[in-house]
Design a protein around this motif. Structure first.
Motif, PDB file in Angstrom:
ATOM      1  N   GLN A   1       0.830  -1.197   0.000  1.00 30.08           N
ATOM      2  CA  GLN A   1       0.000   0.000   0.000  1.00 30.08           C
ATOM      3  C   GLN A   1       0.869   1.253   0.000  1.00 30.08           C
TER       4      GLN A   1
ATOM      5  N   SER B   1      -3.586   9.930  -0.554  1.00 24.66           N
ATOM      6  CA  SER B   1      -4.454  11.097  -0.400  1.00 24.66           C
ATOM      7  C   SER B   1      -4.767  11.328   1.069  1.00 24.66           C
TER       8      SER B   1
ATOM      9  N   ILE C   1      -7.877  12.826   3.274  1.00 25.14           N
ATOM     10  CA  ILE C   1      -9.295  13.129   3.102  1.00 25.14           C
ATOM     11  C   ILE C   1      -9.875  13.654   4.403  1.00 25.14           C
TER      12      ILE C   1
ATOM     13  N   TYR D   1     -13.541  14.579   5.954  1.00 24.39           N
ATOM     14  CA  TYR D   1     -14.978  14.459   5.714  1.00 24.39           C
ATOM     15  C   TYR D   1     -15.740  15.613   6.365  1.00 24.39           C
TER      16      TYR D   1
ATOM     17  N   GLU E   1      -8.998  10.759   6.986  1.00 22.37           N
ATOM     18  CA  GLU E   1      -8.560   9.425   6.564  1.00 22.37           C
ATOM     19  C   GLU E   1      -7.432   9.576   5.538  1.00 22.37           C
TER      20      GLU E   1
ATOM     21  N   GLY F   1      -5.998   7.935   2.336  1.00 18.70           N
ATOM     22  CA  GLY F   1      -6.299   6.980   1.279  1.00 18.70           C
ATOM     23  C   GLY F   1      -5.025   6.349   0.748  1.00 18.70           C
ATOM     24  N   THR F   2      -5.137   5.136   0.231  1.00 19.48           N
ATOM     25  CA  THR F   2      -3.958   4.419  -0.257  1.00 19.48           C
ATOM     26  C   THR F   2      -4.182   3.870  -1.664  1.00 19.48           C
TER      27      THR F   2
ATOM     28  N   GLN G   1      -1.943  10.633  -9.504  1.00 18.42           N
ATOM     29  CA  GLN G   1      -2.281  11.062  -8.151  1.00 18.42           C
ATOM     30  C   GLN G   1      -1.338  12.158  -7.674  1.00 18.42           C
TER      31      GLN G   1
END
Length: 331
Positions: free
Chosen positions: A146, A150, A152, A154, A160, A162-163, A270
């Protein structure tokens, strides 16, 4: 007799005080470039910009991780690409060994050198201590690779990371097969080399070969495995089996290389997106807290002019007051 009222002088002082306060604020904005520097300037904008700044730093860390991953993937892809070329040469040597009257021992000398090069390529494809084409003790072949991709936030305030996942690197389902060979070499002492294309015997098993052919033996249990190679005693049938097994290895290596290439491309996309986000964060923060330098510079010039006029007014008021005071100084 005492004169109590200095209306004109007081008025000039009040004006100068207000001008001085405005000048202090304007000078601070001009020197810092910010109209919202502290929470007292604008609490709402300060809070929003502070949160965005922390997110921007997290996004910057993600960009660094993507850059590291891109370098790692670049090395892994180069290793796979180079290994495919070497295995193709070995395949060509084996095909040459099917010719009548050829000296297979001499061909095997070339094959041995190429196999040594394969191991060298696999083990040297390391960047920052991370090797995506060779595994050993301590590595979990069933654990997905992984990459942080990103950051994130909310709407409820939760965050969080992201992977991106190495798509080929999936946990095996059911019995182990050649499709589980997602690396070039599996040197785990607890296994039999089944997760390495060059060390897995399952290509030979699935090809129905008479022996468990592997390109090179791994550090684990290699009982019953036979390294691909020829001699003057090798039969035509055995050479044909080796060619088939090597061709299957090449197909799996191509699959792994395609997965690396796809992930490398996604990392690039990305990374570009992360740069765009960083720029958007900067623009958003600027709109909230940055001062309009042209406006503030003009305002500072105007306030300096007003201050000069205010000082002149104060001097005039003081002069008038002194004149009146002198008229009554002998009383």
């Amino acid at each position: 007799m005492t004169i109590y009222r200095r209306t004109s002088v007081d008025a000039a002082l009040y004006v100068l005080r207000d001008i001085g306060r405005d000048m202090t604020k304007t000078q601070r904005q001009v020197s810092t470039g910010l109209r919202v520097e502290r929470a007292s300037d604008n609490g709402a904008y300060w809070a929003i910009s502070s949160t965005i700044k922390t997110d921007q730093k997290a996004q910057s860390a993600v960009r660094d991780a993507l850059g590291l991953a891109a370098a790692t993937m670049g090395i892994a892809y180069s290793a796979i690409d180079n290994a495919i070329d070497i295995v193709s040469q070995i395949k060509a040597k084996l095909v040459a060994a099917t010719e009548t009257g050829v000296d297979k021992d001499k061909i095997n000398t070339d094959i041995s050198q190429l196999k040594d090069q394969l191991r060298s390529v696999s083990q040297s494809a390391t960047f920052n201590g991370d090797n995506w084409v060779a595994i050993g003790d301590g590595d979990d072949p069933a654990k997905p690779r992984q990459i942080p991709a990103s950051f994130i936030r909310y709407s409820d305030g939760s965050v969080e990371v992201g992977t991106l996942n190495y798509e080929v690197d999936l946990a095996p389902v059911g019995a182990t097969s050649s499709k589980d060979a997602r690396y070039l070499i599996d040197d785990r002492t607890s296994g039999s080399g089944e997760y390495g294309v060059l060390t897995s015997q399952y290509f030979a098993t699935e090809a129905g070969a008479s022996q468990n052919y592997v390109m090179v033996k791994g550090a684990g249990n290699s009982a019953g495995q036979v390294e691909i190679g020829v001699s003057n005693t090798t039969t035509q049938s055995q050479v044909n089996e080796m060619v088939t097994v090597v061709d299957m290895m090449l197909n799996q290596m191509t699959t792994v290389g395609s997965a690396f290439g796809a992930l490398e491309k996604r990392i690039s996309i990305q990374s570009d997106f992360a740069q765009s986000l960083d720029d958007a964060y900067s623009r958003g923060i600027s709109r909230l807290i940055d001062a309009d330098m042209e406006e503030q510079s003009s305002r500072l010039t105007a306030l300096q002019t007003q201050q000069q006029l205010g000082l002149q007014s104060l001097n005039i008021a003081n002069a008038s007051y002194d004149t009146v005071r002198k008229l009554f100084q002998n009383f």
